[in-house]
Motif scaffolding. Structure first.
Motif, PDB file in Angstrom:
ATOM      1  N   ASP A 194     -24.895   7.456  12.177  1.00  0.00           N
ATOM      2  CA  ASP A 194     -25.897   6.906  12.983  1.00  0.00           C
ATOM      3  C   ASP A 194     -26.974   7.371  13.864  1.00  0.00           C
ATOM      4  O   ASP A 194     -27.369   7.723  14.341  1.00  0.00           O
ATOM      5  N   PRO A 195     -27.697   7.495  12.611  1.00  0.00           N
ATOM      6  CA  PRO A 195     -29.052   8.663  12.981  1.00  0.00           C
ATOM      7  C   PRO A 195     -29.758   7.874  13.978  1.00  0.00           C
ATOM      8  O   PRO A 195     -30.379   5.822  13.114  1.00  0.00           O
ATOM      9  N   THR A 196     -30.726   8.215  14.436  1.00  0.00           N
ATOM     10  CA  THR A 196     -31.764   7.059  14.930  1.00  0.00           C
ATOM     11  C   THR A 196     -32.793   6.877  14.212  1.00  0.00           C
ATOM     12  O   THR A 196     -33.470   8.286  13.397  1.00  0.00           O
ATOM     13  N   VAL A 197     -34.088   6.482  14.337  1.00  0.00           N
ATOM     14  CA  VAL A 197     -35.168   5.549  13.654  1.00  0.00           C
ATOM     15  C   VAL A 197     -35.988   7.175  13.260  1.00  0.00           C
ATOM     16  O   VAL A 197     -36.702   7.603  12.603  1.00  0.00           O
ATOM     17  N   PHE A 198     -35.979   7.637  14.979  1.00  0.00           N
ATOM     18  CA  PHE A 198     -36.924   9.180  14.708  1.00  0.00           C
ATOM     19  C   PHE A 198     -36.742  10.382  13.907  1.00  0.00           C
ATOM     20  O   PHE A 198     -36.885  10.659  13.312  1.00  0.00           O
ATOM     21  N   GLN A 199     -35.339  10.398  13.503  1.00  0.00           N
ATOM     22  CA  GLN A 199     -34.614  11.096  13.124  1.00  0.00           C
ATOM     23  C   GLN A 199     -34.217  10.732  11.383  1.00  0.00           C
ATOM     24  O   GLN A 199     -35.070  11.756  10.438  1.00  0.00           O
TER      25      GLN A 199
ATOM     26  N   PRO B 115     -38.566  10.912  22.480  1.00  0.00           N
ATOM     27  CA  PRO B 115     -37.879   9.306  22.317  1.00  0.00           C
ATOM     28  C   PRO B 115     -37.117   9.209  21.997  1.00  0.00           C
ATOM     29  O   PRO B 115     -37.227   9.315  20.257  1.00  0.00           O
ATOM     30  N   GLY B 116     -36.610   7.696  21.600  1.00  0.00           N
ATOM     31  CA  GLY B 116     -36.407   7.074  20.979  1.00  0.00           C
ATOM     32  C   GLY B 116     -34.781   7.334  21.202  1.00  0.00           C
ATOM     33  O   GLY B 116     -34.059   7.189  19.665  1.00  0.00           O
ATOM     34  N   LEU B 117     -33.664   8.547  21.522  1.00  0.00           N
ATOM     35  CA  LEU B 117     -32.388   8.369  21.337  1.00  0.00           C
ATOM     36  C   LEU B 117     -31.652   7.118  20.416  1.00  0.00           C
ATOM     37  O   LEU B 117     -30.794   7.278  20.495  1.00  0.00           O
ATOM     38  N   SER B 118     -32.080   5.998  21.970  1.00  0.00           N
ATOM     39  CA  SER B 118     -31.179   4.630  21.585  1.00  0.00           C
ATOM     40  C   SER B 118     -31.272   3.911  20.664  1.00  0.00           C
ATOM     41  O   SER B 118     -30.833   2.878  20.021  1.00  0.00           O
ATOM     42  N   ASN B 119     -32.871   4.025  19.730  1.00  0.00           N
ATOM     43  CA  ASN B 119     -33.158   3.325  19.089  1.00  0.00           C
ATOM     44  C   ASN B 119     -32.814   4.284  17.480  1.00  0.00           C
ATOM     45  O   ASN B 119     -32.951   5.087  17.056  1.00  0.00           O
ATOM     46  N   LYS B 120     -31.599   3.198  17.190  1.00  0.00           N
ATOM     47  CA  LYS B 120     -30.647   3.424  15.532  1.00  0.00           C
ATOM     48  C   LYS B 120     -31.106   3.085  14.506  1.00  0.00           C
ATOM     49  O   LYS B 120     -31.849   1.804  14.651  1.00  0.00           O
ATOM     50  N   ALA B 121     -31.583   3.892  13.661  1.00  0.00           N
ATOM     51  CA  ALA B 121     -31.990   3.375  12.470  1.00  0.00           C
ATOM     52  C   ALA B 121     -31.502   2.383  11.672  1.00  0.00           C
ATOM     53  O   ALA B 121     -31.524   1.299  11.147  1.00  0.00           O
TER      54      ALA B 121
END
Length: 294
Positions: free
Chosen positions: A240-245, A208-214
């Motif tokens: 533009d990494p995600t938070v998970f990344q 999950p979390g593709l749209s949740n950008k850090a």
């Protein structure tokens, strides 16, 4: 391009040194006539590595986008796991690599030609498969084009030259220091590949979390700018990494890099610093009782 050059240099030099050590030992022990089976094993290992890389490149082209991303992301994690294991293994065995290979070669010579082919194949094949997988994922992460592949080929060519100079005695290499510093840089590259793999799995809806950008600094560091391309090619940087990344990248980098750079024996405790307590019998016990009375 630098990260791919580093991969080609590091992995290629490891394989080159293995081959040089095996060749030198056969020559010095009067088994020069056994070089044919040795080169056969090396050639088979190289062929398998190339076939594996080609299978990764062409075997996934006909799949759906989601399937490609799922396979790519999973292989990224596998590649990072293999490379992480490899840098720690080489850190422990760099000083004793020659003795270990000599022992394996002695056993293979005693068993016959087939065992010698198998020894060379296994010694080089492991490095080749790791290189193919990690290079494939690193090139994918760095983007399409000739730059990443050129970097890998230049690194491998440099490693072959250094291996030849090492064999001829024209070059002395402190293997422990070389593999320590290149291993540290490779951990940084692996962190970027791991983050890229996480992004692939997010695009495949496995995570999950593709749209949740850090954060998103694409306007400050455009991906298509020369410096954006340089950062991406060197460190697999993504603006533009995600938070998970970002979390996975930071945790892997901090934990693995600190463990890798820690001195040998770090964290084993102080149990060996305390001398054993004398027993109550024998000479040690008598001395302990006399000290107690005094």
């Amino acid at each position: 391009m630098f990260s791919n050059y580093l991969i080609g240099l590091r992995e290629g030099l490891e394989a080159s040194l293995v081959v040089c050590i095996l060749i030198a030992y056969l020559v010095k022990t009067g088994n020069k006539h056994k070089l044919g089976p040795l080169w056969l094993g090396v050639g088979l290992a190289a062929g398998l590595s190339l076939a594996f890389g080609a299978g990764l490149e062409f075997g996934t082209r006909q799949l759906t986008f989601e399937a490609q991303e799922a396979i790519g992301g999973s292989l990224s994690i596998v590649a990072v796991g293999l490379v992480t294991w490899m840098v720690f293994w080489m850190k422990r065995t760099a000083r004793h690599l020659k003795a270990e290979l000599h022992g394996k070669l002695d056993a293979a010579l005693a068993m016959g030609t087939g065992a010698l082919v198998a020894t060379a194949f296994l010694a080089v094949g492991r490095e080749g498969l790791e290189t193919s997988l990690f290079v494939w994922r690193s090139v994918k992460a760095a983007g399409d084009g000739a730059g990443p592949l050129t970097g890998v080929l230049l690194g491998i060519a440099t490693s072959i030259l250094l291996g030849w100079l090492f064999y001829r005695g024209a070059l002395r290499i402190d293997l422990a220091k070389f593999f320590k510093w290149t291993g540290g840089l490779l951990v940084v590259v692996a962190a970027g590949v791991l983050a890229y793999g996480v992004h692939d799995l997010q695009e495949a809806d496995f995570l999950p979390g593709l749209s949740n950008k850090a954060f998103d600094i694409s306007e400050t560091i455009p991906p298509d700018s020369w410096y954006g391309t340089l950062l991406k090619g060197t460190f697999n940087f993504q603006p533009d990494p995600t938070v998970f990344q970002l979390v996975v990248w930071a945790v892997y980098l901090v934990v693995v890099l600190n463990l890798f750079l820690a001195p040998a024996g770090f964290g084993r405790g102080s149990a060996t610093a305390t001398p054993p307590t004398p027993t109550s019998t024998g000479q040690g016990g008598d001395q302990a009782r006399r000290r107690a009375r005094d």
